[in-house]
Design a protein around this motif. Structure first.
Motif, PDB file in Angstrom:
ATOM      1  N   SER A   1      29.776  40.728  41.264  1.00 39.50           N
ATOM      2  CA  SER A   1      31.182  40.603  40.886  1.00 39.50           C
ATOM      3  C   SER A   1      32.053  40.682  42.131  1.00 39.50           C
ATOM      4  O   SER A   1      31.783  41.482  43.034  1.00 39.50           O
ATOM      5  CB  SER A   1      31.564  41.711  39.901  1.00 39.50           C
ATOM      6  OG  SER A   1      30.804  41.606  38.717  1.00 39.50           O
ATOM      7  N   TYR A   2      33.095  39.867  42.175  1.00 38.85           N
ATOM      8  CA  TYR A   2      33.980  39.800  43.334  1.00 38.85           C
ATOM      9  C   TYR A   2      35.330  40.424  42.995  1.00 38.85           C
ATOM     10  O   TYR A   2      35.935  40.094  41.962  1.00 38.85           O
ATOM     11  CB  TYR A   2      34.215  38.348  43.764  1.00 38.85           C
ATOM     12  CG  TYR A   2      33.003  37.647  44.346  1.00 38.85           C
ATOM     13  CD1 TYR A   2      31.791  38.300  44.533  1.00 38.85           C
ATOM     14  CD2 TYR A   2      33.078  36.301  44.705  1.00 38.85           C
ATOM     15  CE1 TYR A   2      30.694  37.646  45.063  1.00 38.85           C
ATOM     16  CE2 TYR A   2      31.975  35.634  45.233  1.00 38.85           C
ATOM     17  CZ  TYR A   2      30.792  36.315  45.404  1.00 38.85           C
ATOM     18  OH  TYR A   2      29.704  35.660  45.931  1.00 38.85           O
ATOM     19  N   GLN A   3      35.808  41.294  43.879  1.00 39.03           N
ATOM     20  CA  GLN A   3      37.155  41.827  43.725  1.00 39.03           C
ATOM     21  C   GLN A   3      38.165  40.851  44.327  1.00 39.03           C
ATOM     22  O   GLN A   3      37.807  39.952  45.097  1.00 39.03           O
ATOM     23  CB  GLN A   3      37.249  43.194  44.411  1.00 39.03           C
ATOM     24  CG  GLN A   3      36.362  44.250  43.753  1.00 39.03           C
ATOM     25  CD  GLN A   3      36.396  45.574  44.486  1.00 39.03           C
ATOM     26  OE1 GLN A   3      36.065  45.653  45.667  1.00 39.03           O
ATOM     27  NE2 GLN A   3      36.783  46.628  43.801  1.00 39.03           N
ATOM     28  N   ASN A   4      39.426  41.017  43.958  1.00 37.99           N
ATOM     29  CA  ASN A   4      40.468  40.138  44.492  1.00 37.99           C
ATOM     30  C   ASN A   4      40.732  40.451  45.960  1.00 37.99           C
ATOM     31  O   ASN A   4      40.622  41.593  46.399  1.00 37.99           O
ATOM     32  CB  ASN A   4      41.760  40.270  43.684  1.00 37.99           C
ATOM     33  CG  ASN A   4      42.267  41.699  43.612  1.00 37.99           C
ATOM     34  OD1 ASN A   4      41.584  42.572  43.072  1.00 37.99           O
ATOM     35  ND2 ASN A   4      43.452  41.947  44.138  1.00 37.99           N
ATOM     36  N   LEU A   5      41.056  39.405  46.712  1.00 37.99           N
ATOM     37  CA  LEU A   5      41.378  39.572  48.134  1.00 37.99           C
ATOM     38  C   LEU A   5      42.767  40.175  48.285  1.00 37.99           C
ATOM     39  O   LEU A   5      43.737  39.708  47.680  1.00 37.99           O
ATOM     40  CB  LEU A   5      41.338  38.212  48.841  1.00 37.99           C
ATOM     41  CG  LEU A   5      41.742  38.212  50.319  1.00 37.99           C
ATOM     42  CD1 LEU A   5      40.671  38.893  51.162  1.00 37.99           C
ATOM     43  CD2 LEU A   5      41.980  36.791  50.817  1.00 37.99           C
ATOM     44  N   ILE A   6      42.852  41.218  49.089  1.00 37.37           N
ATOM     45  CA  ILE A   6      44.139  41.834  49.425  1.00 37.37           C
ATOM     46  C   ILE A   6      44.411  41.568  50.897  1.00 37.37           C
ATOM     47  O   ILE A   6      43.782  42.162  51.776  1.00 37.37           O
ATOM     48  CB  ILE A   6      44.137  43.344  49.145  1.00 37.37           C
ATOM     49  CG1 ILE A   6      43.864  43.610  47.664  1.00 37.37           C
ATOM     50  CG2 ILE A   6      45.469  43.959  49.566  1.00 37.37           C
ATOM     51  CD1 ILE A   6      43.737  45.081  47.327  1.00 37.37           C
ATOM     52  N   THR A   7      45.310  40.647  51.177  1.00 35.98           N
ATOM     53  CA  THR A   7      45.652  40.334  52.562  1.00 35.98           C
ATOM     54  C   THR A   7      46.486  41.448  53.169  1.00 35.98           C
ATOM     55  O   THR A   7      47.459  41.911  52.566  1.00 35.98           O
ATOM     56  CB  THR A   7      46.428  39.009  52.632  1.00 35.98           C
ATOM     57  OG1 THR A   7      45.522  37.928  52.423  1.00 35.98           O
ATOM     58  CG2 THR A   7      47.117  38.825  53.978  1.00 35.98           C
ATOM     59  N   ASN A   8      46.099  41.902  54.346  1.00 38.86           N
ATOM     60  CA  ASN A   8      46.922  42.835  55.096  1.00 38.86           C
ATOM     61  C   ASN A   8      48.013  42.024  55.780  1.00 38.86           C
ATOM     62  O   ASN A   8      47.747  41.264  56.722  1.00 38.86           O
ATOM     63  CB  ASN A   8      46.062  43.581  56.122  1.00 38.86           C
ATOM     64  CG  ASN A   8      46.820  44.683  56.829  1.00 38.86           C
ATOM     65  OD1 ASN A   8      47.644  44.424  57.698  1.00 38.86           O
ATOM     66  ND2 ASN A   8      46.551  45.922  56.457  1.00 38.86           N
TER      67      ASN A   8
END
Length: 395
Positions: free
Chosen positions: A279-286
């Motif tokens: 399962s993949y979590q959502n990308l959180i861009t810094n």
């Protein structure tokens, strides 16, 4: 940009280009599916070892994963670049991972030429199977990033796009169990597992009216029975359930499971469910990190586009971004044309002059951004503080 380092970076990238181009084209010519990337991973490892990296290969018990480290002569932050190299069935590198991995490995090598002078540690991670059971998930769960300050990954595209987000995703399978009987002579003695499966699809289709516009649920029947005159006693369906954040994904997954439970109950069958891929979590861009990278690209003549999209795909880089500050920008390889990924046309764009120009610029900006972090402590702390506050908000 510091003029001194700009000239050094660009000189290093130009010097590296022939080796990097050869690496990308070798992997293009030898496409390998996820967890079968033996030639591709070995080619990356050999190039990194040639440039002085110490390599653990295999890594974490994953035969085609590696961790390559170059430690500078001075102390400093650890910067990670994540390389992918898996291909797609049938069309080979239709997602451009031959060039993706080469760019990230190239950025690691380019930075290694400077850390003896400025300090820091360079880590290049070979991350197999992004298209299926992405091992960035495994690495994030195995504390690979505990000693890393910032992580970079990039992706070929039809434009220069700033790092944004990706969808959280769960790969859910449903297994339905019924009872066989003769479909013509005694259908009333059976319990039709295919009916349970079809009911599930119909229930999910009815659920779509209540889904958020950005959410996605899509699936296929992998096993649907053996013969038309036998009531099937076993069927199996695979679904991807996607949402823009983890809380809604968790809610949506439960609703989809309820659709399968109701479908099985209506057909008099039993249902089991599980995960068939990671399962993949959502990308959180810094955003602090992204803005610095975007500025460095601008000084190379590239204006990164900030694209607002209601929905998009999923990537295992999302899991990395939940444990360490990270960005995943995109660079253009299609000479200004709109070409969809996962196509033969996109695959062939990875061998063009436009692709190698995008590769060079991205490596230069990745390297410069790393230098900015190593030499500017307040900037590095701002990146870390943003990450800390983002994680606190998520709970």
């Amino acid at each position: 940009m510091d003029k001194l380092y700009t000239e050094k970076i660009q000189k290093n990238v130009r010097t590296l280009r022939p080796e990097l181009q050869a690496l990308s084209e070798y992997i293009y010519d030898h496409p390998e599916l996820g967890h079968e990337e033996f030639l591709s991973s070995k080619a990356h490892v050999e190039l990194l070892e040639k440039h002085g990296f110490e390599v653990e290969y295999p890594y974490l018990g994953i035969e085609t994963a590696f961790r390559a480290v170059y430690k500078g002569e001075k102390e400093g932050p650890a910067i990670a670049y994540l390389s992918e190299y898996d291909a797609l069935p049938g069309i080979g590198h239709g997602c451009g991972h031959n060039l993706l991995g080469t760019t990230d490995t190239g950025a690691g090598i380019a930075l290694s030429k400077l850390v003896d002078e400025i300090g820091g540690t360079v880590v290049v991670l070979g991350t197999p199977a992004e298209e299926t059971n992405g091992d960035k998930v495994t690495m994030a769960a195995a504390d690979t990033f505990d000693d890393i300050d910032v992580a970079f990954c990039t992706h070929p595209s039809d434009g220069y796009y700033a790092s944004g987000t990706s969808m959280a995703m769960e790969a859910v399978e449903f297994r339905f169990y019924g009872k066989t009987s003769h479909a013509a002579a005694a259908p009333f003695e059976g319990f039709n597992a295919l009916d349970a499966c079809l009911n599930t699809f119909n229930n999910i289709n009815a659920l779509r009216q209540q889904l958020r516009p950005s959410a996605r649920v899509h699936g296929v029947i992998k096993e649907g029975g053996e013969a038309a005159n036998i009531i099937p006693d076993y069927t199996r369906a695979e679904f991807y359930v996607r949402a823009m954040d983890m809380p809604y994904l968790n809610e949506l997954r439960e609703k989809v499971i309820q659709c399968a439970e109701a479908g099985a109950m209506a057909a008099g069958c039993k249902m089991e469910w599980g995960h068939y891929e990671a399962s993949y979590q959502n990308l959180i861009t810094n955003e602090t990190l992204s803005n610095q990278f975007n500025q460095n690209m601008k000084e190379l003549g590239i204006e990164m586009q900030v694209e607002e999209r209601d929905s998009m795909g999923s990537m295992d880089m999302g899991n990395v971004s939940q444990v360490v500050p990270a960005i995943n920008p995109y660079f253009e390889i299609t000479s200004g044309k709109s070409v969809s990924a996962h196509t033969v046309e996109f695959r062939d764009c990875t061998k063009t002059e436009a692709a190698y120009d995008g590769m060079e610029k991205t490596i230069a900006a990745f390297t410069q951004t790393a230098i900015d972090l190593i030499t500017n402590e307040p900037l590095l702390q701002a990146v870390k503080e943003e990450f800390k506050q983002t994680m606190l908000k998520q709970g």
